[in-house]
Write a protein that holds these residues in place. Structure first.
Motif, short mmCIF file in Angstrom:
data_model
loop_
_atom_site.label_atom_id
_atom_site.label_comp_id
_atom_site.label_asym_id
_atom_site.label_seq_id
_atom_site.Cartn_x
_atom_site.Cartn_y
_atom_site.Cartn_z
N VAL A 1 0.79 -1.24 0.00
CA VAL A 1 0.00 0.00 0.00
C VAL A 1 0.82 1.29 0.00
N VAL A 2 2.15 1.15 0.23
CA VAL A 2 2.94 2.38 0.36
C VAL A 2 3.61 2.76 -0.97
N LYS B 1 9.47 -0.34 2.52
CA LYS B 1 8.80 -1.51 1.91
C LYS B 1 8.89 -1.46 0.37
N ASP C 1 -4.67 -3.15 2.21
CA ASP C 1 -4.29 -4.14 3.21
C ASP C 1 -5.48 -4.86 3.82
N SER D 1 1.25 -4.26 7.65
CA SER D 1 1.71 -3.84 8.98
C SER D 1 1.27 -4.90 9.99
N LYS E 1 -2.29 -5.31 11.23
CA LYS E 1 -3.39 -5.69 10.33
C LYS E 1 -3.66 -7.20 10.28
N ASN F 1 9.56 -0.50 9.40
CA ASN F 1 9.40 0.86 8.91
C ASN F 1 10.00 1.75 10.00
N ARG G 1 -7.59 8.48 12.58
CA ARG G 1 -7.62 7.25 11.78
C ARG G 1 -6.64 6.26 12.40
N MET H 1 -5.23 1.90 12.08
CA MET H 1 -5.24 0.64 11.32
C MET H 1 -6.23 -0.31 12.01
N PHE I 1 -5.39 2.62 4.46
CA PHE I 1 -4.31 3.59 4.26
C PHE I 1 -4.60 4.52 3.08
N ASN J 1 1.51 7.63 12.40
CA ASN J 1 2.29 6.94 11.39
C ASN J 1 3.77 7.30 11.52
N ASN K 1 5.93 7.45 6.11
CA ASN K 1 4.57 7.45 5.54
C ASN K 1 3.95 8.84 5.56
N LEU L 1 5.66 0.75 13.80
CA LEU L 1 4.99 0.30 12.57
C LEU L 1 5.98 -0.56 11.80
N TYR M 1 6.39 -4.61 9.66
CA TYR M 1 5.61 -5.48 8.77
C TYR M 1 5.99 -6.94 8.95
C1 LMR Z 1 -0.94 2.20 7.53
O1 LMR Z 1 -1.98 1.65 7.15
O2 LMR Z 1 -0.90 3.30 8.10
C2 LMR Z 1 0.38 1.50 7.29
O3 LMR Z 1 0.23 0.17 7.66
C3 LMR Z 1 0.78 1.57 5.86
C4 LMR Z 1 2.04 0.79 5.62
O4 LMR Z 1 1.97 -0.29 5.03
O5 LMR Z 1 3.10 1.28 6.03
#
Ligand code: LMR
Length: 329
Positions: A34-35, A41, A73, A91, A94, A146, A169, A171, A192, A209, A213, A234, A236
């Motif tokens: 997603v980034v 990543k 995600d 992440s 998730k 990250n 917001r 996750m 995200f 974040n 990001n 954060l 993964y």
């Molecule tokens: C987010 O959703 O804020 C992060 O997990 C995005 C990411 O993959 O770094």
């Protein structure tokens, strides 16, 4: 000439078979994330693609789908179990639908810095968590950093009371929800890809974040304040489906795994620099003020958020939390 026709036919069939074998379709590994590309990543993915092309070019092709181009995600793990994606690195926040244990990474103020996170991930307990998803058909192939999370907002957040009633917001993690409940703030679990627009339209007041990001998604352009809280991590988990992974020919699997290990090490090495670079670029932009906390202010955030641990100790396992705390020493 007619005499040779059967021999020629046999020869052409053999050539055809040989060339079909040589030109057999390579195995495709779709890596969906997603980034942006210029993040730890994104760069890990590019390195993995390069290494696989160098070493297994005719047998395996890596396709990269950054920036939620293919799946967000919230959907990528389902797509993986259906065989539509072969590699992802969501992440650690998730995976709650699949296991409670990884929620340890979301506990606020658990790790003092990313080195402590690294020590925990490399420990016996950390390594055993890579298998936590196996009952659900997913294989954990490694951890990728990250960095530490910061709080961004439309108004300055210096003490926990400043977050009271604000919308953030988060996750998809109940620990993160509890963390904002503890501040009497409102949290919304959103993908995200929607965060920028939610911030820009002021549908929400803030988010948490990493600098990487916040910079690469341009959140700093619509968030005038960033509190350097380092309150959580954060990171993964790089995952594949057991069906795909175990179905790879053994030699290919070994080569793919060593390319992945190298790519992850490369991404991990870059991660601190990417966050520092992003922080500096945000400062240089003059669009967002970075608020540093003094010890007394920071302690207020710790006191407000840390009670959340107790709510999740049974689900996560106290032994796992203890092992994570040990990594701070
Ligand atoms: C987010 O959703 O804020 C992060 O997990 C995005 C990411 O993959 O770094």
């Amino acid at each position: 000439m007619r005499l040779f026709k059967p021999a020629l036919t046999a020869l052409s069939a053999a050539i055809l078979m040989a060339s079909t074998a040589v030109m057999a379709d390579p195995i495709t590994i779709k890596f969906s994330h997603v980034v942006a590309e210029n993040t730890p990543k994104g760069q890990m993915g590019k390195k993995f693609q390069e290494l696989v092309a160098e070493r297994l070019g005719d047998q395996v092709a890596v396709e990269l789908y950054p920036s939620s181009q293919l799946y967000g995600d919230d959907k990528v793990l389902e797509a993986m179990l259906l065989g539509d994606v072969q590699l992802a690195a969501p992440s650690l926040s998730k995976f709650q639908k699949y296991t409670d244990q990884l929620q340890v990474f979301d506990l606020p103020f658990l790790f003092k810095d990313i080195e402590a996170v690294e020590r925990f991930q490399s420990s016996e307990t950390g390594q055993s968590l890579l298998t936590a998803l196996e009952p659900k058909g997913l294989v954990g192939l490694g951890y990728l950093h990250n960095g530490m999370k910061q709080l961004s907002a439309s108004s300055p957040l210096t003490v926990p009371d400043d977050a009271d009633g604000k919308k953030f917001r988060i996750m998809t993690s109940d620990v993160l929800e509890a963390q904002f409940d503890a501040l009497d703030a409102v949290s919304l679990k959103k993908p995200f890809s929607e965060v920028f627009i939610l911030l820009q339209t002021k549908a929400i007041d803030g988010q948490e974040n990493t600098y990487s990001n916040i910079y690469s998604q341009k959140f700093f352009e619509v968030q005038p304040y960033i509190t350097e809280s380092n309150h959580g991590v954060l990171d993964y988990m790089v995952v594949s489906s057991a069906r795909f992974w175990n179905g790879l020919p053994e030699e290919v699997r070994g080569e793919v795994k060593s390319a992945l290990d190298e790519a992850i090490a490369y991404g991990n090495e870059l991660s601190q620099a990417k966050n520092l670079e992003a922080k500096q670029a945000i400062i240089d932009s003059g669009q967002s003020e970075i608020i540093t906390l003094d010890d007394a202010q920071r302690q207020q955030w710790v006191d407000a958020m840390k009670p959340v641990w107790g709510e999740f100790a049974d689900d996560i396992g106290q032994d796992i939390i203890d092992a994570a705390q040990d990594a701070n020493r």
